[in-house]
Write an enzyme that holds these catalytic residues in place. Structure first.
Site, short mmCIF file in Angstrom:
data_model
loop_
_atom_site.label_atom_id
_atom_site.label_comp_id
_atom_site.label_asym_id
_atom_site.label_seq_id
_atom_site.Cartn_x
_atom_site.Cartn_y
_atom_site.Cartn_z
N CYS A 34 0.86 -1.19 0.00
CA CYS A 34 0.00 0.00 0.00
C CYS A 34 0.89 1.23 0.00
O CYS A 34 1.69 1.42 0.91
CB CYS A 34 -0.90 -0.03 1.24
SG CYS A 34 -1.77 1.52 1.50
N CYS B 253 -3.45 7.41 -1.89
CA CYS B 253 -4.75 7.48 -2.58
C CYS B 253 -5.88 7.94 -1.67
O CYS B 253 -6.84 8.55 -2.14
CB CYS B 253 -5.14 6.13 -3.16
SG CYS B 253 -3.76 5.08 -3.54
N THR C 238 -4.46 4.46 7.08
CA THR C 238 -3.38 4.17 6.14
C THR C 238 -2.45 5.38 6.00
O THR C 238 -2.91 6.48 5.74
CB THR C 238 -4.02 3.86 4.77
OG1 THR C 238 -4.72 2.64 4.88
CG2 THR C 238 -2.99 3.76 3.68
N GLU D 32 -0.62 1.24 9.22
CA GLU D 32 -1.90 1.81 9.63
C GLU D 32 -1.77 2.26 11.07
O GLU D 32 -0.98 1.69 11.82
CB GLU D 32 -3.04 0.78 9.52
CG GLU D 32 -3.53 0.53 8.10
CD GLU D 32 -2.58 -0.34 7.30
OE1 GLU D 32 -1.86 -1.16 7.92
OE2 GLU D 32 -2.52 -0.19 6.07
N HIS E 299 -12.48 5.34 -3.60
CA HIS E 299 -11.43 4.47 -3.04
C HIS E 299 -11.61 3.03 -3.53
O HIS E 299 -10.63 2.29 -3.62
CB HIS E 299 -11.40 4.54 -1.52
CG HIS E 299 -10.06 4.14 -0.98
ND1 HIS E 299 -8.87 4.72 -1.40
CD2 HIS E 299 -9.68 3.17 -0.10
CE1 HIS E 299 -7.85 4.14 -0.80
NE2 HIS E 299 -8.32 3.19 -0.01
N TYR F 230 -8.59 0.67 -5.70
CA TYR F 230 -8.08 -0.68 -5.49
C TYR F 230 -7.54 -1.30 -6.78
O TYR F 230 -7.32 -2.50 -6.86
CB TYR F 230 -9.12 -1.54 -4.75
CG TYR F 230 -8.99 -1.34 -3.24
CD1 TYR F 230 -8.72 -0.07 -2.74
CD2 TYR F 230 -9.06 -2.38 -2.35
CE1 TYR F 230 -8.54 0.15 -1.39
CE2 TYR F 230 -8.89 -2.17 -0.98
CZ TYR F 230 -8.63 -0.91 -0.51
OH TYR F 230 -8.44 -0.69 0.82
N CYS G 193 -4.68 -0.64 -7.17
CA CYS G 193 -3.37 -0.94 -6.58
C CYS G 193 -3.17 -2.44 -6.42
O CYS G 193 -2.06 -2.95 -6.56
CB CYS G 193 -3.22 -0.25 -5.23
SG CYS G 193 -4.36 -0.85 -3.96
N GLU H 76 -6.80 -5.96 3.74
CA GLU H 76 -7.24 -4.65 3.28
C GLU H 76 -8.12 -4.79 2.03
O GLU H 76 -9.06 -4.02 1.83
CB GLU H 76 -6.04 -3.75 3.00
CG GLU H 76 -6.46 -2.32 2.79
CD GLU H 76 -5.29 -1.39 2.57
OE1 GLU H 76 -4.29 -1.85 2.01
OE2 GLU H 76 -5.39 -0.23 2.97
FE1 SF4 Z 1 -3.26 1.78 -0.19
FE2 SF4 Z 1 -4.40 0.78 -2.36
FE3 SF4 Z 1 -5.81 2.31 -0.61
FE4 SF4 Z 1 -3.93 3.35 -2.22
S1 SF4 Z 1 -5.85 2.37 -2.83
S2 SF4 Z 1 -4.25 3.79 -0.06
S3 SF4 Z 1 -2.42 1.74 -2.25
S4 SF4 Z 1 -4.93 0.29 -0.26
FE FE Z 2 -6.95 1.06 1.56
#
Ligand code: SF4
Ligand code: FE
Length: 484
Positions: A98, A102, A189, A255, A290, A294, A296, A444
């Protein structure tokens, strides 16, 4: 824009109150457990400067016309949304964890919409305040922590009915210069890597809970804020001398529980105060953005698939047809996730404020897939890696003059592969599926941006069921003549 180095320097100037393992952390940036998480955020600065990634990581500010980091940008069109998804995959693949930034991006975009909508109804000036704050964030290339999740206490009770009124963050005092708030935000986060904390309510509110309908931004080292770092599986491996057992020695996430003990917020930093009927909209907008973020996990999936192919080769098993088939399945699942985050972006639409919003239904479907597919990808990775991933002795054993030779002898795999490299790739898979990075890749994926049930509720609300029924009824003759 800041370089990664300037970002690191800027964090060193913050006077954060951080606790971990029951002790105050004086040097947050250089702490061996927290450092990899700072490195991951620093990558969002670093890659923005590199020509090959600048197109995804930068944008042109609609306020100043200047080039800014995309993490400070308000989406102006569908292309911005699509680039955000691609940026998430790229950074997930670069860091395999992570990268934290974001949540702030999503909070900024959600507030750009909701402050405008509140003003349209009440003639307030929240949007003007927000735009001033945004200009400050863009100008200084700041990292913001989007803080939404309250501890919530007894989940069956509304904020006002909790045994302790602070279980949801709320306004405890109001004066001519601002408000004073008390409460906490859990699972935050990247909290100690942030310059600003943007607080939002965590659920839709009723009038009786209006003191809880509050949104604002404060510098992260504001008096009254305490950060308590959450533990991660295998976290103390980062304190060991060797790097092999960590798996990913470069990057990580963190976190924290962020406690607000009578924190003062000046009026110009308040973006919602008592407009309880907009709390739900802010939650929904932030959560949908958000859920898109994801993307990510697709990038982290890329790393896990690459590691799995590598371990199959190191084990001498890569040619087996069932291994090939399992790796195809891992790719199919991962690319299906990619389809979702690209689709919700491509179907984005402008809000009255002008900000582009993702397609909410598709963003929720994407996140629902994220609650499942990474677990299946991780299962297949563990299947292919074999039990050695969890029974492997330590790097110190490998280096031991007394027993290192036994490790070298009995843990050799395919010809020409160094035992240490085989250990490295196994530890990376362990890190991603069981270790500290599994926080980001698995749990997560389940609970971040809202637990699976939250998405199912949104899906049931957003699908046009009547339209589907009409289609079915028309074809089999149930529909009235007029509907045919
Ligand atoms: Fe972390 Fe993914 Fe959330 Fe960005 S979208 S803060 S990388 S979990
Ligand atoms: Fe997250």
């Amino acid at each position: 824009m800041m370089t990664a180095q300037q970002y690191e320097e800027s964090l060193k100037k913050l006077k954060l109150v951080v606790y971990m393992f029951g002790k105050r952390v004086e040097n947050v940036v250089d702490d061996p457990i927290l450092r990899p998480s700072m490195n991951a955020v620093a990558a969002t600065y670093d890659l923005a400067m590199r020509p090959e990634s600048a197109e995804l990581l930068t944008a042109v500010s609609h306020l100043s016309g200047k080039k800014i980091n995309r993490f400070c940008h308000i989406h102006q069109n569908r292309e911005d949304l699509v680039k955000k998804s691609k940026m998430g995959r790229m950074l997930g693949g670069h860091t395999a964890c992570c990268f934290q930034r974001c949540v702030g991006l999503d909070a900024l975009n959600a507030l750009s919409i909701v402050t405008y909508d509140i003003d349209a109804k009440y003639g307030t000036n929240y949007n003007e305040r927000f735009i001033k704050f945004l200009a400050h964030v863009q100008e200084n290339d700041l990292t913001c922590d989007g803080a939404m999740t309250d501890p919530k206490g007894n989940r069956g009770l509304a904020p006002r009915d909790q045994a302790d009124p602070d279980l949801y963050l709320h306004v405890v005092e109001e004066g001519p210069n601002g408000i004073v708030v008390t409460g906490a935000k859990a699972h935050q986060t990247g909290a100690v890597n942030s310059h600003e904390i943007i607080v939002m309510p965590t659920v839709a509110m009723r009038e009786e809970d209006k003191e809880y309908a509050v949104s604002f931004a404060v510098p992260s080292d504001t008096q009254g804020i305490t950060y308590i770092i959450g533990r991660q599986s295998c976290d103390t491996r980062k304190l060991e001398a060797g790097r092999v057992d960590v798996g990913n020695a470069m990057f990580g996430g963190h976190e924290a529980l962020v406690v607000f003990d009578r924190v003062f917020v000046p009026w110009e930093r308040v973006f919602m105060h008592r407009e309880y009927e907009f709390a739900g909209a802010l939650v929904e907008k932030f959560a949908s953005y958000h859920r898109q973020s994801y993307a990510c996990k697709v990038g982290v999936g890329d790393v896990l698939i690459g590691a799995t192919q590598t371990v199959a080769e190191y084990n001498g098993a890569a040619r087996a047809s069932h291994i090939k088939d399992k790796i195809i399945e891992m790719n199919q699942l991962n690319e299906t996730l990619y389809c979702g985050c690209i689709a919700c972006a491509s179907e984005g639409r402008p809000e009255p404020s002008g900000t582009y919003m993702v397609d909410t239904l598709l963003a929720n479907v994407h996140k629902q897939n994220v609650t499942r597919f990474p677990y299946e990808i991780a299962r297949l990775a563990q299947d292919i890696a074999g039990g050695l991933m969890v029974t492997l002795p330590s790097e110190a054993d490998l280096l031991s003059p007394e027993i290192g030779n036994w490790i070298e002898k009995y843990y050799q795999g395919a010809e020409g592969v160094a035992v240490k490299d085989r250990m490295r790739i196994l530890r990376l898979i362990e890190n991603l599926t069981l270790g500290s990075a599994a926080v980001g890749y698995l749990t997560e994926s389940m609970h971040g941006a809202g637990s699976p049930q939250a998405q199912r509720i949104m899906i049931s609300r957003l699908v046009d069921m009547k339209a589907k029924q009409r289609k079915a009824k028309r074809l089999c003759g149930i529909a009235a003549e007029s509907e045919r």
